[in-house]
Design a protein around this motif. Sequence first.
Motif, PDB file in Angstrom:
ATOM      1  N   VAL A  33       0.995  -1.337  -0.193  1.00 28.42           N
ATOM      2  CA  VAL A  33      -0.018  -0.143   0.108  1.00 28.42           C
ATOM      3  C   VAL A  33       0.920   1.375   0.110  1.00 28.42           C
ATOM      4  N   PRO A  34       0.622   2.246  -1.010  1.00 31.05           N
ATOM      5  CA  PRO A  34       1.591   3.424  -0.955  1.00 31.05           C
ATOM      6  C   PRO A  34       1.877   4.089   0.242  1.00 31.05           C
ATOM      7  N   VAL A  35       0.753   4.626   0.775  1.00 32.22           N
ATOM      8  CA  VAL A  35       0.602   5.444   1.907  1.00 32.22           C
ATOM      9  C   VAL A  35       0.150   4.523   3.295  1.00 32.22           C
ATOM     10  N   ARG A  36       0.800   4.658   4.466  1.00 27.13           N
ATOM     11  CA  ARG A  36       0.522   4.161   5.475  1.00 27.13           C
ATOM     12  C   ARG A  36       0.210   5.088   6.717  1.00 27.13           C
ATOM     13  N   VAL A  37      -0.859   5.165   7.251  1.00 29.48           N
ATOM     14  CA  VAL A  37      -1.060   6.285   8.287  1.00 29.48           C
ATOM     15  C   VAL A  37      -1.439   5.400   9.478  1.00 29.48           C
ATOM     16  N   GLY A  38      -0.828   5.588  10.915  1.00 34.74           N
ATOM     17  CA  GLY A  38      -1.137   4.965  12.007  1.00 34.74           C
ATOM     18  C   GLY A  38      -1.856   6.058  12.832  1.00 34.74           C
ATOM     19  N   GLU A  39      -2.706   5.563  13.673  1.00 28.99           N
ATOM     20  CA  GLU A  39      -3.494   6.618  14.560  1.00 28.99           C
ATOM     21  C   GLU A  39      -3.451   6.299  16.015  1.00 28.99           C
ATOM     22  N   GLU A  40      -3.103   6.855  16.949  1.00 30.57           N
ATOM     23  CA  GLU A  40      -3.295   6.388  18.452  1.00 30.57           C
ATOM     24  C   GLU A  40      -4.582   7.278  18.754  1.00 30.57           C
ATOM     25  N   ILE A  41      -5.628   6.422  19.184  1.00 29.73           N
ATOM     26  CA  ILE A  41      -7.054   7.142  19.620  1.00 29.73           C
ATOM     27  C   ILE A  41      -7.025   7.347  21.363  1.00 29.73           C
ATOM     28  N   GLY A  42      -5.846   7.010  22.079  1.00 29.43           N
ATOM     29  CA  GLY A  42      -5.927   7.244  23.633  1.00 29.43           C
ATOM     30  C   GLY A  42      -4.482   7.370  24.012  1.00 29.43           C
TER      31      GLY A  42
END
Length: 378
Positions: free
Chosen positions: A109-118
């Motif tokens: 996958v060309p673009v990889r974004v993580g996210e922390e929700i807490g």
Amino acid sequence: MTAPRPSVLHLLTSLHFGGVEKRMELLAEQPAGDMQHLFCAIGGGGSAERQLKTLGAPVHCLHQPAKIPSPAAILALVRLLRRLRPTVLHAHGAEANFHGLIAARLAGVPVRVGEEIGIPTHSAHARRVFRQLYRCAHCVIGISDAVTGWLVDSGEVPPAKAIRVYNPVKLPNGRSARVPTAETLRIGFVGRLEAVKNPQALVEAVALLRARGIPAELWLIGEGRERERLEAFIRAQGLDDRVHLLGYRPHPDAYVRQCHLYVQPSRSEGFGLALVEAMGCGVPVIATAVGGAPEIVAPGTTGWLLPEATPTALAAALEAAWRIGPQRLAAMGARARGAVEGRFEPARYKSRLETLYRQFTPKRAQGEHGQDPDSALP
């Protein structure tokens, strides 16, 4: 030949109830643009799955175990990603980050974004694992300054990759012109009945107020594992006429706007979605100064912040609010509404995300200093 429309696959642990799921619904409600938004749950679906489908959004539920590590989840995700070929994989939350970022790298996958929700309670080992994991992400979103700060301070994410993007909030209609009477101090709470949300302390605070002769009434909206414990305490203290467990309500704002105050006594929070929604109802708030709450509440102007939400501290703050009277509380609530209007608009949120995705896409998802994150991995 027309180039294929860029797409974003949002990955969650599940698609049932919750703040992250609600955020996905708000995304799907926005007018279609030049990016298509798809939604996927590692586990099962439910309420949010049904709503997203009603809105016409593509939804996939893999029905795989989400507990870290889950090879079955990674394999199912790789297969899905290779079939859908999204431009962006945006994972939301620890389990989604772990499985989604690994699978996205394997699937190309060309673009990889993580996210922390807490704000996590990671062990030293977990921090090392996520530090390595986030090396294959182009950026990691924190949903408040507090969360983003934790990601950097913990060493899991380098400062250049940590980006704060506030959650979107669809504000309800404001308080009706009729101010609740002064006969009873009506208090609202919306959230999961779980220990981290600390509803027990709020119920105990109401018991303390009653002992002081202050006529307080509490409306608890939500379900969770603490319900039986709360019911037992309410019966034991004879609070049946003071504390009302209203269960899950699809439109909690209809209840919150009838309250003098909204209280969020959480032990930990990432952002504080229900807090913003309550302020949008024109109701002042009392909140623990954790997570995003200090970024949302102006003490003495739109509400109060407490260092710790113990029953004693909550009772003291509630008594102080009772003493200033309903008219001044209503004026504070009007300021609370004004403080959040326009600040967390869903359309702004969608635009912010898509701008972020495009930041990496034209360079074929290159990482820091023009280097693909894959080349930094062992």
